[in-house]
Design a protein around this motif. Structure first.
Motif, PDB file in Angstrom:
ATOM      1  N   TYR B 190      45.000 124.090  92.622  1.00  0.00           N
ATOM      2  CA  TYR B 190      45.320 122.724  93.051  1.00  0.00           C
ATOM      3  C   TYR B 190      44.856 122.485  94.487  1.00  0.00           C
ATOM      4  O   TYR B 190      44.406 121.392  94.826  1.00  0.00           O
ATOM      5  CB  TYR B 190      46.827 122.465  92.951  1.00  0.00           C
ATOM      6  CG  TYR B 190      47.296 122.147  91.546  1.00  0.00           C
ATOM      7  CD1 TYR B 190      47.064 120.899  90.990  1.00  0.00           C
ATOM      8  CD2 TYR B 190      47.951 123.088  90.782  1.00  0.00           C
ATOM      9  CE1 TYR B 190      47.485 120.593  89.705  1.00  0.00           C
ATOM     10  CE2 TYR B 190      48.388 122.804  89.488  1.00  0.00           C
ATOM     11  CZ  TYR B 190      48.151 121.554  88.953  1.00  0.00           C
ATOM     12  OH  TYR B 190      48.558 121.258  87.689  1.00  0.00           O
ATOM     13  N   GLY B 193      41.023 122.112  94.533  1.00  0.00           N
ATOM     14  CA  GLY B 193      40.649 120.850  93.898  1.00  0.00           C
ATOM     15  C   GLY B 193      41.064 119.650  94.731  1.00  0.00           C
ATOM     16  O   GLY B 193      40.358 118.655  94.787  1.00  0.00           O
ATOM     17  N   GLY B 194      42.222 119.741  95.376  1.00  0.00           N
ATOM     18  CA  GLY B 194      42.736 118.614  96.152  1.00  0.00           C
ATOM     19  C   GLY B 194      41.975 118.416  97.449  1.00  0.00           C
ATOM     20  O   GLY B 194      41.684 117.299  97.843  1.00  0.00           O
ATOM     21  N   ASN B 195      41.666 119.488  98.133  1.00  0.00           N
ATOM     22  CA  ASN B 195      40.895 119.408  99.378  1.00  0.00           C
ATOM     23  C   ASN B 195      40.332 120.788  99.687  1.00  0.00           C
ATOM     24  O   ASN B 195      41.026 121.648 100.233  1.00  0.00           O
ATOM     25  CB  ASN B 195      41.773 118.911 100.533  1.00  0.00           C
ATOM     26  CG  ASN B 195      40.964 118.681 101.788  1.00  0.00           C
ATOM     27  OD1 ASN B 195      39.851 119.183 101.927  1.00  0.00           O
ATOM     28  ND2 ASN B 195      41.523 117.922 102.707  1.00  0.00           N
ATOM     29  N   GLY B 260      39.484 116.449  90.708  1.00  0.00           N
ATOM     30  CA  GLY B 260      40.184 117.688  91.020  1.00  0.00           C
ATOM     31  C   GLY B 260      41.511 117.467  91.704  1.00  0.00           C
ATOM     32  O   GLY B 260      41.787 116.400  92.247  1.00  0.00           O
ATOM     33  N   GLY B 261      42.357 118.508  91.624  1.00  0.00           N
ATOM     34  CA  GLY B 261      43.604 118.504  92.384  1.00  0.00           C
ATOM     35  C   GLY B 261      44.770 117.800  91.735  1.00  0.00           C
ATOM     36  O   GLY B 261      45.895 117.947  92.179  1.00  0.00           O
TER      37      GLY B 261
END
Lengths: 503, 317
Positions: B190, B193-195, B260-261
């Protein structure tokens, strides 16, 4: 006198779900004045500007432009009416030429829709010349520096004969020289009768260039004052509703053993031969203009970037240049320059962001320990008084100051030995700013080694025990208690730039 | 009250539309809501669903895996062929190892070399299809002793009234969901994918995280291939064709973000099951096979649109 008013905002209210962003806001802009709009983050400045540029439609109230109630349909419509918004993030297309960007979306075409290139170039050249830009209309915008790109945006004011130009944090990424050029340009616009709105967090600039100041707080106008008849203290009190007794607190100078020493660190094209050390309990300031290589140096020490040459000593013994993982495990922490891009995973909550660098500490046999995460979250929520609705509220919904506090929490929760803060107060409100300054002093007094990078001179002088001045990738001077002053810092940085230019 | 209904529509509009569709089909096709049919749908869903579990890991890192279609074909050919040569147990082991290796290869190219995931896995899709023909010499393979082998249990068996493939899929979903929600690996997925940049600044090795996501995808495709081989008791050269899109469609329909994320396993389980029931319902209503594809993608576009529209508060960009 009324004729002087070019644009008037009358009782504008704008609500977003759960927030009244603008509450009955009225103010006016006169011809040939620079009008500052100040307020803490979330006070409503951006919303107001977006309403003027037609990006938000107000719920009630109206905009009176040149004496006529006007509806602005969007940024392009605003531009064609003569209202130009120059954004914090520039709205240029890097692959297009300067001329094409100046007229972006409003290109002169013949009746078959074919671009009139010659007319485009001629008009763009005229606009660039009027501003005294040192580049032509055919240059690709992507190859220009940030300051030059900003000039391209300002050239739109000429090209569309703007009556109102709104600057939103225009100096955020400019060097001092570039800032002076910008102010020169702004004064030129002003002399020609353009009304200018100037939004900034930087108070020295506001007192330098503006004629009037309007203060917003929680979506309401607190008042409009003549710049010449007020002072910083008064404006600050209007902004936050209280006075700040002192902006800076310096930690007691009681130093312990050396924590980090950098010896001859070099990276081709970024910085060269950088050497310094920092001790327990000491706050070391790194001053320099944007582009001086400060962030690159600390990111290299932390291991996000690779160095070509140089040695690192951690607590007295030499170490290989670490990976970020190794740095963190040793006890190093880096609060990076850009909290949205480098500091936080915006869609995660405070809980998950806080544990992200220390997953091993918050887990057993790879299983996350939620109880421990929650306890840590609550601890820092109250210690740093972070305003959030709960552990899983996405940090993207928080104000800049509260976001920055979570970046601090995620590093402090693992008890680092050295904390590096890269522009820790950029773009956050005055209240959070002084809270962070206080925290820096506390951390040093608890025995942490602290490195603070800042391009705000009062800040770096106010919190640091020692200051290094960097310019063009090199440390050009070091200052201690006796000789730390704004003049000496400016001297060091500008003298060196003069030398480099001569060489 | 009005606001509650509005909010409900906005948050669960898709689910409500789906229930309306189910009702419509049930009224017009008696066979639809029978236990037998539902189990049939779930049995079909178990293969795409199993693959979608792994692909969810990849999508959560902000990347794509389009290679799973050909990978399924190749791995099914391997498990069937090796069943005849080495016996069921070794065939299963080899298939899973091959799945892991193929996933690792994708992961190496995307995670460590840093190539664009769309290009890498699209190339792999094509490359593996070629490899299938190379391996099989162009002929289809069948399991010789289909009636006797215990291998048939994975695709055809029942346990406590439930089809074994469905049980395998649900168990896989529980494990995958657990890994994503409760382990450090899940958190890294996560985070990256998030940052990705912020994760690297937090000491997370994004390269390894992406690598392992693709390995998981290879593994779940291996399990899917075992179910497929066991169900068909053979393998055609094109058995997995188009599966990569069905799988991706299920993941998207569930609401996992391609950026993502954001997303989860239970979303994928719901998305891929909805897809299964929609396709089955259309068949029962007498529509031709290809109508499934028209409807499926129309549903996905509308689903993504509703989701985006609700988030930004406007229908158009």
């Amino acid at each position: 006198m009324m004729d002087d008013v070019i644009l008037k905002v009358e009782a504008i209210t704008k609500t977003f779900p759960g927030v009244k962003a603008l509450d009955d806001v009225s103010f006016d802009i006169r011809r040939g004045e620079v009008h500052a709009l100040v307020g803490e983050n979330g006070a409503g400045k951006s919303t107001l500007m977006k309403a003027l540029a037609g990006l938000h439609k107000p719920d009630s109230g109206q905009i009176v432009y040149q004496g006529v109630p006007t509806e602005v349909a969007g940024p392009l419509d605003a531009r064609q009416k003569g209202i130009l918004l120059i954004h914090q993030e520039l709205s240029l297309s890097p692959e297009l030429s300067v001329a094409e960007n100046i007229y972006l979306g409003a290109w002169p075409t013949n009746r078959f829709g074919v671009l009139k290139k010659r007319e485009l170039r001629r008009n763009a050249s005229a606009a660039l010349e009027a501003l005294g830009c040192g580049f032509g209309p055919d240059v690709r915008v992507g190859t220009l520096s940030v300051a030059m790109q900003q000039m391209v945006e300002i050239a739109r004011a000429e090209a569309f004969s703007a009556n109102v130009v709104i600057f939103d944090e225009p100096t955020a990424s400019l060097t001092d020289t570039e800032k002076d050029q910008l102010f020169h340009t702004i004064r030129g616009l002003k002399a020609r009768g353009v009304g200018i709105v100037y939004i900034s967090h930087k108070m020295d600039e506001i007192f330098d260039i503006t004629d009037r100041i309007t203060v917003l707080r929680d979506g309401q106008v607190q008042g409009t004052v003549e710049t010449g008849e007020t002072d910083l203290n008064h404006v600050t009190r209007m902004m936050i509703g209280r006075t700040l007794d002192s902006f800076f607190v310096k930690a007691k100078p009681e130093f312990g053993a050396e924590v980090l020493r950098v010896d001859g660190l070099s990276k081709h094209g970024h910085f060269r031969n950088v050497s310094f050390s920092v001790r327990e309990g000491e706050v070391l300031g790194l001053y320099g203009l944007v582009g001086a290589g400060r962030s690159e140096v600390v990111e290299t020490i932390f291991g996000v970037r690779k160095a070509d040459d140089g040695k690192l000593f951690w607590k007295g013994s030499e170490i290989d240049l670490p990976t970020p993982r190794q740095s963190i495990d040793m006890g190093m922490a880096l609060v990076p320059e850009s909290r949205k891009e480098q500091g936080l995973v915006l869609m995660m909550g405070g809980r998950e962001n806080t544990s992200l660098p220390h997953l091993r500490l918050f887990s057993e046999l790879s299983l996350m320990n939620r109880t421990k995460e929650l306890a840590t979250f609550e601890k820092y929520r109250s210690a740093l008084s972070i305003k959030t609705t709960g552990p899983d509220q996405a940090v993207s919904q928080l104000s800049g100051g509260n976001q920055q506090k979570f970046v601090l929490a995620k590093w402090l929760c693992a008890d680092p030995k050295l904390i590096i803060l890269d522009e820790p107060t950029r773009g956050i409100d005055v209240g959070s700013k002084s809270a962070i300054h206080k925290l820096i002093a506390e951390l040093a007094e608890q025995g942490l080694a602290v490195i603070v990078i800042s391009s705000e001179m009062p800040e770096v002088l106010g919190v640091s025990h020692r200051v290094l001045a960097m310019s063009e990738g090199a440390v050009v001077a070091a200052f201690e208690e006796g000789n730390m002053s704004e003049e000496n810092l400016i001297d060091a940085v500008s003298h060196h730039q003069g030398e480099a230019a001569a060489a | 009250m009005g606001q509650t209904i509005n909010g409900l529509l906005r948050r669960h509009g898709l689910l409500l539309a789906f229930l309306v569709f189910l009702g419509g089909v049930a009224v017009n096709a008696d066979a639809f809501l029978t236990l037998g049919n539902i189990l049939d749908v779930l049995r079909q869903v178990s293969i795409t669903g199993m693959m979608a579990l792994g692909v969810t890991f990849v999508v959560l890192t902000g990347r794509l895996d389009l290679s799973v279609g050909s990978m399924l074909t190749l791995l099914t050919v391997i498990v069937v062929d090796q069943h005849n040569v080495a016996g069921p147990f070794l065939a299963i082991v080899m298939t899973l190892l091959a799945g892991l290796a193929l996933g690792a290869f994708n992961g190496l190219l995307v995670g460590f070399v840093g190539l664009n995931s769309l290009i890498v896995t699209l190339a792999m899709l094509s490359f593996l299809q070629g490899l299938v023909l190379f391996y099989s010499g162009g002929s289809n393979v069948n399991i010789a002793n289909a009636q006797e082998t215990w291998f048939k249990v994975f695709g055809r068996g029942d346990f406590l009234g439930l089809p074994v493939p469905v049980i395998v899929f649900l168990m896989g979903a529980v494990i995958a969901g657990f890994v994503l929600q409760f382990t450090t690996f899940g958190r890294r997925i996560y985070g990256v994918g998030g940052n990705e940049t912020a994760s690297i600044f937090s000491g997370i090795d994004a390269r390894w995280t992406v690598f392992w996501a693709y390995v998981v995808s290879g593994l779940t495709t291996g399990v899917a291939a075992i179910i497929m081989g066991s169900r068909v008791m053979g393998a055609q050269n094109t058995i997995g064709q188009g599966y990569e899109l069905t799988v991706l469609a299920g993941v998207i329909l569930g609401g996992t973000s391609l950026l993502g994320g954001s997303g989860s396993i239970w979303r994928t389980v719901i998305g891929i099951s909805m897809l299964g029931f929609i396709q089955n319902g259309l068949l029962l209503l007498g529509f031709a096979y290809y109508v499934q594809w028209l409807v499926t993608w129309a549903v996905i576009i509308i689903a993504v649109w509703i989701d985006l529209g609700a988030k930004r508060g406007r229908i158009f960009a």
